[in-house]
Structure formats: structure tokens, C-alpha cells
Design a protein around this motif. Structure first.
Motif, PDB file in Angstrom:
ATOM      1  N   THR A 336      51.474  26.763  -8.605  1.00  0.00           N
ATOM      2  CA  THR A 336      50.716  26.005  -7.809  1.00  0.00           C
ATOM      3  C   THR A 336      49.398  25.602  -8.795  1.00  0.00           C
ATOM      4  OG1 THR A 336      49.825  28.471  -7.551  1.00  0.00           O
ATOM      5  CG2 THR A 336      51.087  27.725  -5.731  1.00  0.00           C
ATOM      6  N   ASP A 337      49.482  25.607 -10.075  1.00  0.00           N
ATOM      7  CA  ASP A 337      48.685  24.905 -10.998  1.00  0.00           C
ATOM      8  C   ASP A 337      49.599  24.360 -12.016  1.00  0.00           C
ATOM      9  OD1 ASP A 337      49.725  27.183 -12.434  1.00  0.00           O
ATOM     10  OD2 ASP A 337      47.626  27.713 -13.128  1.00  0.00           O
ATOM     11  N   LYS A 338      48.960  23.512 -13.062  1.00  0.00           N
ATOM     12  CA  LYS A 338      49.367  22.948 -14.187  1.00  0.00           C
ATOM     13  C   LYS A 338      49.889  23.560 -15.269  1.00  0.00           C
ATOM     14  CE  LYS A 338      47.639  18.367 -12.757  1.00  0.00           C
ATOM     15  NZ  LYS A 338      46.990  16.948 -13.196  1.00  0.00           N
ATOM     16  N   VAL A 339      50.769  23.321 -15.842  1.00  0.00           N
ATOM     17  CA  VAL A 339      51.412  24.181 -17.049  1.00  0.00           C
ATOM     18  C   VAL A 339      51.675  23.690 -18.269  1.00  0.00           C
ATOM     19  CG1 VAL A 339      52.920  25.641 -15.357  1.00  0.00           C
ATOM     20  CG2 VAL A 339      53.801  23.804 -16.691  1.00  0.00           C
ATOM     21  N   GLU A 340      51.462  22.015 -18.454  1.00  0.00           N
ATOM     22  CA  GLU A 340      51.704  21.581 -19.428  1.00  0.00           C
ATOM     23  C   GLU A 340      50.617  21.568 -20.626  1.00  0.00           C
ATOM     24  OE1 GLU A 340      52.589  16.896 -21.099  1.00  0.00           O
ATOM     25  OE2 GLU A 340      51.637  17.122 -19.211  1.00  0.00           O
ATOM     26  N   GLU A 341      49.460  21.591 -20.313  1.00  0.00           N
ATOM     27  CA  GLU A 341      48.592  21.765 -21.184  1.00  0.00           C
ATOM     28  C   GLU A 341      48.493  23.402 -21.987  1.00  0.00           C
ATOM     29  OE1 GLU A 341      45.315  21.220 -24.068  1.00  0.00           O
ATOM     30  OE2 GLU A 341      46.813  19.782 -23.084  1.00  0.00           O
ATOM     31  N   ALA A 342      48.647  24.425 -20.903  1.00  0.00           N
ATOM     32  CA  ALA A 342      48.780  25.644 -21.539  1.00  0.00           C
ATOM     33  C   ALA A 342      49.911  25.885 -22.141  1.00  0.00           C
ATOM     34  CB  ALA A 342      48.640  26.640 -19.923  1.00  0.00           C
ATOM     35  N   SER A 343      50.994  25.488 -21.976  1.00  0.00           N
ATOM     36  CA  SER A 343      52.306  25.484 -22.756  1.00  0.00           C
ATOM     37  C   SER A 343      52.163  24.930 -23.830  1.00  0.00           C
ATOM     38  CB  SER A 343      53.296  25.130 -21.999  1.00  0.00           C
ATOM     39  OG  SER A 343      53.451  25.482 -20.489  1.00  0.00           O
ATOM     40  N   ARG A 344      51.514  23.627 -23.906  1.00  0.00           N
ATOM     41  CA  ARG A 344      51.375  23.057 -25.456  1.00  0.00           C
ATOM     42  C   ARG A 344      50.474  23.927 -26.466  1.00  0.00           C
ATOM     43  NH1 ARG A 344      47.778  20.258 -28.263  1.00  0.00           N
ATOM     44  NH2 ARG A 344      46.266  20.551 -26.385  1.00  0.00           N
ATOM     45  N   LEU A 345      49.523  24.531 -25.829  1.00  0.00           N
ATOM     46  CA  LEU A 345      48.557  25.613 -26.794  1.00  0.00           C
ATOM     47  C   LEU A 345      49.492  26.800 -27.066  1.00  0.00           C
ATOM     48  CD1 LEU A 345      45.217  25.286 -24.820  1.00  0.00           C
ATOM     49  CD2 LEU A 345      45.857  24.309 -27.051  1.00  0.00           C
ATOM     50  N   ALA A 346      50.250  27.101 -26.268  1.00  0.00           N
ATOM     51  CA  ALA A 346      51.065  28.268 -26.507  1.00  0.00           C
ATOM     52  C   ALA A 346      52.083  28.105 -27.606  1.00  0.00           C
ATOM     53  CB  ALA A 346      51.960  28.874 -25.207  1.00  0.00           C
ATOM     54  N   ARG A 347      52.792  26.866 -27.625  1.00  0.00           N
ATOM     55  CA  ARG A 347      53.885  26.382 -28.576  1.00  0.00           C
ATOM     56  C   ARG A 347      53.267  26.329 -29.601  1.00  0.00           C
ATOM     57  NH1 ARG A 347      55.225  22.419 -24.685  1.00  0.00           N
ATOM     58  NH2 ARG A 347      54.376  20.920 -25.847  1.00  0.00           N
ATOM     59  N   GLU A 348      51.835  25.806 -29.877  1.00  0.00           N
ATOM     60  CA  GLU A 348      51.024  25.680 -31.020  1.00  0.00           C
ATOM     61  C   GLU A 348      50.788  26.661 -31.595  1.00  0.00           C
ATOM     62  OE1 GLU A 348      48.145  22.396 -30.041  1.00  0.00           O
ATOM     63  OE2 GLU A 348      49.851  20.905 -30.051  1.00  0.00           O
ATOM     64  N   SER A 349      50.656  27.817 -30.824  1.00  0.00           N
ATOM     65  CA  SER A 349      50.402  29.211 -31.433  1.00  0.00           C
ATOM     66  C   SER A 349      51.799  29.860 -32.166  1.00  0.00           C
ATOM     67  CB  SER A 349      49.776  29.898 -30.408  1.00  0.00           C
ATOM     68  OG  SER A 349      48.371  29.403 -29.963  1.00  0.00           O
ATOM     69  N   GLY A 350      52.894  29.036 -31.846  1.00  0.00           N
ATOM     70  CA  GLY A 350      53.990  29.721 -32.423  1.00  0.00           C
ATOM     71  C   GLY A 350      54.858  30.437 -31.420  1.00  0.00           C
ATOM     72  N   ILE A 351      54.543  30.274 -30.154  1.00  0.00           N
ATOM     73  CA  ILE A 351      55.310  31.007 -28.975  1.00  0.00           C
ATOM     74  C   ILE A 351      56.404  30.105 -28.573  1.00  0.00           C
ATOM     75  CG2 ILE A 351      55.120  31.784 -26.574  1.00  0.00           C
ATOM     76  CD1 ILE A 351      52.172  32.604 -27.614  1.00  0.00           C
ATOM     77  N   ASN A 352      57.645  30.694 -28.353  1.00  0.00           N
ATOM     78  CA  ASN A 352      58.990  30.055 -28.042  1.00  0.00           C
ATOM     79  C   ASN A 352      58.893  30.220 -26.497  1.00  0.00           C
ATOM     80  OD1 ASN A 352      60.629  29.189 -30.501  1.00  0.00           O
ATOM     81  ND2 ASN A 352      59.344  31.396 -30.833  1.00  0.00           N
ATOM     82  N   ILE A 353      58.617  29.120 -25.684  1.00  0.00           N
ATOM     83  CA  ILE A 353      58.663  29.504 -24.225  1.00  0.00           C
ATOM     84  C   ILE A 353      60.050  29.068 -23.516  1.00  0.00           C
ATOM     85  CG2 ILE A 353      57.585  28.498 -22.055  1.00  0.00           C
ATOM     86  CD1 ILE A 353      55.070  28.196 -23.446  1.00  0.00           C
TER      87      ILE A 353
END
Length: 607
Positions: A336-353
């Protein structure tokens, strides 16, 4: 008279022979009537452990249904005697889940029982145990007698034994009653002796005396499960979701030396149920998962990913610097909200989603989807490795094995930070007149060879380039190209400029035009190549680069000044400055520069 005597002797002999023949025939008839006792194969239940059976070698019959994960198995091929006999038989492939006869042979204890998934059974790892066994097909050896009834060990209360040992201090095998010398060599204070082996006292529980696994060392990851607790999922689907979590916890073989797992539930707002260090084995984790209750609310996945990025993977929550960070996001339908930007920041923190999407929007519902194609926007690779789509909740269990396999494949966790995928690298290239057209092409080939070693993308390593003489020119910035082929083509197109050599001004220009636009959580590497002494001062610009956290490599050729290279280079200069006599020898330094970059990266915390 003599004739009469001879006749009587002959009669006696004849009678004796008749009796002898009759007796032999009678014995043969009796032997025929006496049948050898038929061998009866003992039957055991799925939960019978090999350590409870004293016989060194025996044949038994297992019932159906021993594939159930509650019948724990420890090891692969050779199993610790604390294992379920029948569970080990299924794991080894000697039996299937329908049961049957097996031959069991006891062998010596081992160190380092390795867990694995095989034939529908997940075996666990175990540091050591005093006795082992192997499982074979039930083909008896000739001349070997197998017991028709098994001999079981004493049913004395293990807890009582534990209490006895824990109240007495022993220092060696010589003053401990009934001690096995080999076993006591590994005795440690605070351990207790059970029938099956040594168990640390803290592992004892009145509920379970099962040995606690250190975890699968081949799957050392820090894992966060983001589960959907929104109102729309319903109670039944929420239970199915929890069942998958419990199965993953069992299959992963949780432990401090292997994978650790925490759970975050999201709805309107995310909340952590337990972090990485809350439960250190699969059994406790499964129990905790069963107690999770649904929160309700909307399906704010983006907010939950941001929460995990900022809060979950911290040292205080059990995060280990040497283990990749993995997040598995489960979504019923769509967020019910957007995930693209939050996921990008997570990936750039080294998190595998990883994303598991279940069911999804029907044609008449697509107008309500906030962010179409959200799963592909969230993961760092759109090749299907990081995403699963399940048509129905009732097929969710089919994702178990492929999911476990992928999250444990640490070689393919490309979103995790490594020395090759986590930097912004700016090449500062001397284009002065002394270089010449031919040598300039050689320098560009050197830049190409270095670039080829890195993983290039918008979320991995990014490449930029500056050429300088008296003046400076931005050839391309970090955000210009996001694929390796495009970067290599861009390097090839760089034209030779020609002019003087103002290296200090070039460093300042690179800081302003390249590294000022670097992402905050990226490592910043400057690789400067020059063939002569600078016309301006390099000390202040070099110091500015160091203070801004830019790791600087200085490569000098021909007439370059060694002392100037050492000033430009990050400390220690021996690891960051290099000199070659001729341009044609530049290629030799590619492996060493890459090695130094990775050695320096690996000496720091991974995440």
C-alpha cells in the motif's frame, strides 16, 4: 560247537548293524522335523535414537512417516548416535518415507558432524559426539547373527545423572568414576556426562536434552524475515505464512556458527518480534514463531524495509560483520506504499533483498496497485534469483527449498558489500604532451583492465573519469553509465588532450566534479596516473582528498617523481603508490592494485 558260536556272533553283529542303521535313519527324520528358528526383525519407532540401542550391529524395521522434521538427525552419511535411526535412514537414501528394513552399524564418535538437506530430511550440524552410526541396506553378512530382540540402555533419568555430575568437580579421567578416557580428554568444566556423550551444562533443559547445534557453517548469514500482518491477509493465510517461517527455521539449522534469523511484522507500522540473537537454535526459533500474532492494518512494505535498514542490522541486535545481510519480504497481493526508494537504500547498505509475492492483483484490481512491477524495482537483479511469485497461498510451501538454497548461496548474494561492488572509483588521467598518443592508449587499456575486475551497476561499483593537463576535463561522471559494457566503451572513446601537468589542480577538480557527487555510503577510490612531476603543488589537494575520505592510489610512469606519488597516496604509501619505468609495464600492476583494494576493504567491518 564252534559253528554254533560263530553263528551266534554273526547274529549279534547283524542285530547291531540293524539297530545302528535304524538309529541313524531316526535321527535324520528327527532332524527333518526340527526346523531352525526363523529370524524376527525387531521393529522400532521413528523417535528411537541409535544411542539408546546397545547392540553394535543390528537389523531393524522402520515404520512409515519418519521424514517428519521432529525426528532430529545429526550429520551426513555418518550420524551422531543422538539421531533418530529411521530419520537417518531416510536422510541417507537407504529408505524412503514408506519405511522398511535397514542394517545399522555403530562406529566411533566424530568431531564436526555436518548438517545437510537430503531426501526430504534436514540433518543438523553438531560439534562432537562420543558415538556414531551408519545406515546400510538390510543385507545380512554370511556367518553374522543379528539379534531378534534389541538391548536398550538403562532408563535412568538423564536429568538426575546431570545433577549428579554438575555437583562434583573432576579434573581428569583418572578421578571420575566410569569415565571413558578418550571422552574425558575433552571434558570441560561445566559439562555433564549423559549416556550419549558430553553436553555443556548450559545446554541442559528439563524439557529437552537434545544437543544444541552450532549452526550450518556453509550458510553463515544474518537473515530478517519481513512478514505481512495486514488485515487483508486474514487469519488462515497468516498461519500458512508462519508455517513457512517455521519450516525455513528448521531447514536452515540455526546457530551461532551458521545462520541467524529474526522476524519483523509489518502492517501500518513495522515491529520486531525478535532479533538475530534472541533465538540461537532452530527449535527455540520455531517455538517463538508459533507464538506470533497478527497485527493488522495496511500493507506498508516500503516503511518496513526502511525500518529494517535503519534498525535491524546493528551490532546490538546480533549483526555479525562477516555475515551477509539478507531480508526476505513476504507480500500478500501488493504493498500500500512505494518500495523502490526504500529498497535502493537497503541494497546500497549491503542488504540482499528477496521478495515473495503471493497471488497478486486481478485485472480489475490493478488500478489500486500503488507501484506496478514493485518486486523488480525492489531487488538488485531482475533475473529471477531474488524474487518468487506464488499463484496461491496453498502453494507457498513449494518455495521452501529454493528459498533456503538461494539465501545460503553466499557466492551469489551480489547485493552484499564486497571489495568489487561497493565503491565509486574516479580515474584521474594525465593527458600531458609528454605522454603521447600511443602511450595514452596504453593508459586507457590499463584503466579498462582495472575496471573489468569490478561489478558495475547503479547500485554496485560506479566509474568516473577526469583527464587533465594545465586544465581539467570531466570525461564522464559516476551517474553517466550503469553497465560494464557502456563504461568500457566510454573509456575507449576518451580522446587524448595534450598540454602541461597540473596534478594538484586535477585532484581538486576530481573532488569537486566527481567525489562531491558520490553516494554517502559508497567507498571513494581515486586512481591517479601520471608520467611526470606536477607544475603545481600537490600537498594541499592530496590532504583535502584524504580528509574527505577518498582513498587515493598514485601510479607513476617514466619521469614521475616518487616523493610526489607518496604525498598523493593514502597512508601507508607502500600500499597505495606504484612506479613503472615504461607505459607497457602498467598492466603488471593490475592484480596487485586489486588485491590491495580488497585487502583494505576486508580489514574493515563488512556492513
Amino acid at each position: 560247537m564252534r559253528t554254533v558260536v560263530l553263528t551266534m556272533k554273526a547274529s549279534v553283529i547283524e542285530m547291531f548293524l540293524v539297530l545302528l542303521v535304524t538309529g541313524v535313519h531316526s535321527n535324520k527324520e528327527t532332524a527333518k522335523k526340527i526346523k531352525r528358528p526363523k529370524f524376527t526383525v525387531p521393529q522400532i519407532n521413528c523417535d528411537v535414537k541409535a544411542g539408546k540401542i546397545i547392540n553394535p550391529e543390528f537389523i531393524v524395521k522402520c515404520p512409515a512417516g519418519c521424514q517428519d522434521p521432529k525426528y532430529h538427525v545429526y550429520g551426513t552419511d555418518v550420524y551422531a548416535s543422538y539421531s533418530s535411526v529411521c530419520g537417518a535412514a531416510v536422510h541417507s537414501g537407504v529408505l524412503d518415507n514408506s519405511g522398511g528394513k535397514i542394517l545399522v552399524r555403530k562406529v566411533a564418535g566424530q568431531s564436526g558432524y555436518k548438517g545437510s538437506y537430503s531426501n526430504g530430511v534436514q540433518s543438523l550440524s553438531l560439534p562432537r559426539w562420543r558415538e556414531s552410526f551408519i545406515v546400510l541396506e538390510s543385507k545380512p553378512k554370511k556367518g553374522v547373527t543379528y539379534p531378534s530382540a534389541l538391548t536398550y540402555s538403562s532408563s535412568k533419568s538423564p536429568v538426575a545423572q546431570a545433577d549428579l555430575w554438575s555437583t562434583t568437580t573432576y579434573t581428569s579421567s583418572q578421578n571420575r568414576p566410569g569415565a571413558d578416557p578418550g571422552e574425558m580428554d575433552s571434558w570441560k568444566p561445566g559439562s555433564v556426562l549423559l549416556d550419549e556423550g558430553l553436553v555443556p551444562k548450559e545446554e541442559l533443559s528439563t524439557q529437552s536434552l537434545e544437543p544444541v547445534s552450532l549452526g550450518d557453517p556453509n550458510c553463515k548469514i544474518d537473515l530478517s524475515f519481513l512478514i505481512d500482518g495486514s488485515t487483508s491477509i486474514g487469519k488462515r493465510r497468516f498461519r500458512i505464512q508462519k508455517q513457512l517461517l517455521a519450516e525455513v527455521a528448521q531447514a536452515l539449522d540455526i546457530g551461532p556458527g551458521g545462520p541467524l534469523m529474526g522476524v519483523v511484522q509489518y502492517g501500518d507500522n513495522p515491529a520486531t518480534h525478535f532479533n538475530l540473537k534472541t533465538h540461537m537454535n532452530s527449535r527455540d526459533l520455531k517455538t517463538a514463531i508459533e507464538k506470533i500474532t497478527q497485527r493488522g492494518g495496511l500493507s506498508n512494505v516500503g516503511r518496513a524495509i526502511s525500518f529494517v535498514t535503519k534498525n535491524f542490522f546493528s551490532k546490538a541486535n546480533g549483526n555479525r560483520s562477516g555475515a551477509p545481510n539478507v531480508v526476505v519480504v513476504m507480500v500478500d497481493g501488493w504493498p500500500t506504499d512505494k518500495v523502490e526508494e526504500a529498497s535502493r537504500l537497503a541494497r546500497e547498505s549491503g542488504i540482499n533483498i528477496f521478495f515473495i509475492t503471493i497471488e497478486g492483483a486481478a485485472e480489475n484490481e490493478k488500478q489500486y496497485v500503488v507501484e506496478p512491477n514493485f518486486a523488480n524495482k525492489a531487488v538488485c537483479r531482475t533475473n529471477g534469483f531474488y524474487s518468487f511469485h506464488v499463484q496461491s497461498w496453498f502453494g507457498l510451501h513449494k518455495t521452501l527449498q529454493p528459498l533456503v538454497k538461494r539465501v545460503c548461496d553466499t557466492d551469489r548474494l551480489a547485493c552484499s558489500k564486497t571489495c568489487l561492488n561497493s565503491a565509486d572509483i574516479g580515474f584521474v588521467i594525465d593527458g600531458s604532451s609528454s605522454v603521447g598518443t600511443g602511450n595514452f592508449r596504453t593508459v586507457l587499456q590499463f584503466v579498462t583492465n582495472l575496471t573489468k575486475e569490478f561489478e558495475i551497476s547503479d547500485t554496485d561499483t560506479r566509474i568516473g573519469a577526469v583527464q587533465y593537463t594545465y586544465e581539467q576535463r570531466l570525461e564522464f561522471g559516476f551517474d553517466k553509465y550503469s553497465s560494464k559494457p557502456d563504461i568500457l566503451s566510454a573509456i575507449k572513446r576518451v580522446g587524448y588532450w595534450s598540454g602541461g601537468t597540473s596534478t594538484g589542480a586535477a585532484i581538486n577538480f576530481a573532488l569537486e566534479q566527481l567525489f562531491k557527487k558520490s553516494k554517502p555510503n559508497k567507498r571513494k577510490l581515486m586512481i591517479l596516473i601520471t608520467d611526470g612531476r606536477s607544475y603545481d603543488d600537490v600537498r594541499i589537494p592530496a590532504m583535502a582528498a584524504h580528509l574527505k575520505g577518498v582513498i587515493t592510489y598514485a601510479i607513476g610512469v617514466a619521469w614521475a617523481a616518487q616523493e610526489e606519488l607518496e604525498v598523493i597516496a593514502t597512508h601507508p604509501a607502500r600500499d597505495h603508490s606504484f612506479f613503472v619505468d615504461e607505459f607497457d609495464n602498467l598492466y603488471q600492476y593490475v592484480p596487485r592494485i586489486i588485491q590491495n583494494i580488497c585487502t583494505e576493504f576486508n580489514s574493515q567491518p563488512r556492513n
